[in-house]
Design a protein around this motif. Structure first.
Motif, short mmCIF file in Angstrom:
data_model
loop_
_atom_site.label_atom_id
_atom_site.label_comp_id
_atom_site.label_asym_id
_atom_site.label_seq_id
_atom_site.Cartn_x
_atom_site.Cartn_y
_atom_site.Cartn_z
N VAL A 209 28.14 7.96 -0.58
CA VAL A 209 28.53 6.58 -0.90
C VAL A 209 27.64 5.61 -0.14
O VAL A 209 27.14 4.62 -0.70
N ALA A 210 27.38 5.91 1.13
CA ALA A 210 26.51 5.03 1.94
C ALA A 210 25.08 5.03 1.39
O ALA A 210 24.43 3.99 1.31
N GLU A 211 24.61 6.20 0.99
CA GLU A 211 23.23 6.29 0.47
C GLU A 211 23.07 5.46 -0.80
O GLU A 211 22.10 4.71 -0.95
N PHE A 212 24.02 5.56 -1.72
CA PHE A 212 23.88 4.81 -2.97
C PHE A 212 24.14 3.32 -2.77
O PHE A 212 23.62 2.50 -3.52
N ALA A 213 24.93 2.96 -1.75
CA ALA A 213 25.17 1.54 -1.46
C ALA A 213 23.88 0.86 -1.01
O ALA A 213 23.75 -0.36 -1.09
N ALA A 214 22.91 1.67 -0.56
CA ALA A 214 21.63 1.09 -0.12
C ALA A 214 20.71 0.80 -1.31
O ALA A 214 19.72 0.08 -1.16
N ILE A 215 21.05 1.34 -2.49
CA ILE A 215 20.18 1.14 -3.66
C ILE A 215 20.65 -0.14 -4.37
O ILE A 215 21.67 -0.15 -5.05
N GLY A 216 19.90 -1.22 -4.17
CA GLY A 216 20.31 -2.53 -4.69
C GLY A 216 21.22 -3.27 -3.72
O GLY A 216 21.96 -4.18 -4.13
N ALA A 217 21.17 -2.89 -2.44
CA ALA A 217 22.06 -3.50 -1.45
C ALA A 217 21.82 -5.02 -1.36
O ALA A 217 20.68 -5.47 -1.45
N THR A 218 22.89 -5.78 -1.19
CA THR A 218 22.78 -7.23 -0.99
C THR A 218 23.00 -7.53 0.49
O THR A 218 23.67 -6.75 1.19
N PRO A 219 22.48 -8.67 0.97
CA PRO A 219 22.63 -8.99 2.39
C PRO A 219 24.09 -9.07 2.83
O PRO A 219 24.41 -8.78 3.97
#
Ligand code: GLV
Ligand code: MN
Ligand code: MN
Length: 415
Positions: free
Chosen positions: A16-26
């Motif tokens: 979940v953390a890895e995919f949250a980094a793909i297109g992450a917003t500030p």
């Protein structure tokens, strides 16, 4: 001799953390619009992980991505689990991704335990569930269920102007490892895990929602047209001001539809004026309307009310009005036998569950037209979703994945 399949909690949370980094917003959310570069990166990552585990990956004509763990009998229709990977422009990290990654975790857990199944199990990431960059939402599952084709939507422009046909072709081509097969293959059933996106489970302190139905949704694009003119020189009686009409129509809908019925929902989420200049009366104003209700007949009445009030304000403000429908999703009911399986699985894991109707639409709504389907909900903080602040506790994620695994095992008659 196979072992007992177990969710690997650390691996699920890391996914979940890895995919949250793909297109992450500030602000800690995700911006991964359907068929965008970010969406392609998420699909690539999932496909890489699948191939590394020895699973097969393939796509269909609308770029739904499938990951298959083979069973003993390849002729049996697979059991399908999964959700979507696209997000709202200021979306959270769990809407869609949690269900897709929990499903992938279930596949890995079965593989870790070397469990052989009769039928294959497939994980799906459906294309464009959100409907934000391209409407309608649930395009992938609609196409899977035969309720539309990629060709129907080919000329649809994105909010950023790029045509669906072009972005779809680029997305398919970005994953050459995944062969492109026909859209809509037979399955035995579909189970989708998702965050609730509302406050009920958290308020009642219940970790598992058993979704029995989904309310209906209709989307409209309303365009009021008038005459562009000078802001300073045009007296009131000379104006054909579509902003007046749009503002009046929106105000009257907002103050009547929901106050009259606690089950009704009405949202105006996007509005734009042409030419969009501070000192020009607009030539046109367009806005979207999203209405929802669990009862199809009441939803149809709500549509008539939207049409009537817009026509009325168009006349009053001397403007033309054009109303086009973008989404028409009838309310749907899920499989009661899978609901019971979810309840039994929750009980066996010592987790309380409650039955509920989904206020959001989901891919399972369309898949339920072609196969038995149901959904598992997990709670989210303060009921907030479609918001970067969307949050699910680790414990709730892990419980949800465990229930999904237990449901899959039960549906495959394992153990
Ligand atoms: C899904 O994203 C919905 O709007 O219900
Ligand atoms: Mn979703
Ligand atoms: Mn969503």
């Amino acid at each position: 001799m196979s072992m007992k399949a177990e969710v690997n909690a650390a691996r699920l949370l890391a996914s979940v953390a890895e995919f949250a980094a793909i297109g992450a917003t500030p602000a800690g959310g995700v911006n991964r619009p359907a068929l965008s570069i970010e969406d392609r990166a998420a699909r690539r990552r999932l496909a890489e992980r699948a191939l590394a585990r020895g699973f097969t990956v393939f796509q269909d004509g609308i770029a739904n991505l499938f990951i298959r763990r083979e069973g003993r009998n390849a002729a049996l229709p697979p059991l399908l689990i999964g959700s979507h990977l696209d997000s709202q422009p200021t979306g959270g990290r769990f809407d869609g991704a949690l269900g897709t990654l929990s499903a992938f975790e279930v596949l890995e857990a079965l593989a870790d335990a070397e469990i052989e199944t009769d039928r294959a199990v497939e994980v799906v990431a459906f294309t464009n569930e959100e409907g934000s960059r391209y409407s309608p939402g649930c395009m992938g599952s609609m196409a899977f269920a035969g309720a539309g084709t990629a060709g129907d939507w080919a000329a649809t422009p994105a909010t950023d102007g790029l045509l669906l046909a072009d972005e779809l072709a680029a997305t398919l081509a970005a994953l050459p490892e995944a062969t492109v097969g026909p859209t809509g293959h037979p399955i035995s059933a579909f189970v989708e895990l998702h965050i609730e996106q509302g406050p009920v489970l958290e308020q009642e302190d219940v970790p598992i929602g058993v979704v029995t139905a989904v309310q209906g949704t209709k989307w409209f694009e309303i365009v009021f047209s008038g005459t562009a003119a000078h802001a300073g020189t045009t007296p009131f009686e000379f104006r054909k001001d579509p902003m007046g009409a749009a503002a009046a129509a929106i105000a009257s809908l907002q103050s009547t539809v929901m106050p009259a019925d606690p089950a009704a929902r009405l949202t105006v989420g996007r509005i734009s004026a042409e030419p969009g200049s501070i000192n020009v009366i607009p030539s046109s104003v367009s806005f979207t309307v999203d209405i929802r209700h669990p009862d199809a007949a009441i939803l149809a009445e709500m549509e008539q009310q939207v049409r009537r009030q817009c026509d009325e304000e168009g006349r009053r403000w001397n403007c033309d009005v054009a109303i086009s429908q973008r989404v028409d999703m009838a309310p749907g009911r899920f499989s009661s036998s899978i609901a019971t399986t979810i309840e039994d699985a929750s009980r066996s894991l010592g987790l309380k569950s409650r039955r509920m109707v989904s206020g959001a639409f989901h891919d399972a709504l369309f898949v339920s037209r072609v196969a038995p389907a149901a959904m598992i909900f997990v709670p989210c903080r303060d009921g907030i979703s479609h918001n970067e602040a969307e949050f699910v506790t680790d414990a709730h994620m892990i419980s949800g994945a465990r229930v999904l695994l237990a449901v899959v095992e039960s549906m495959l008659q394992l153990g």
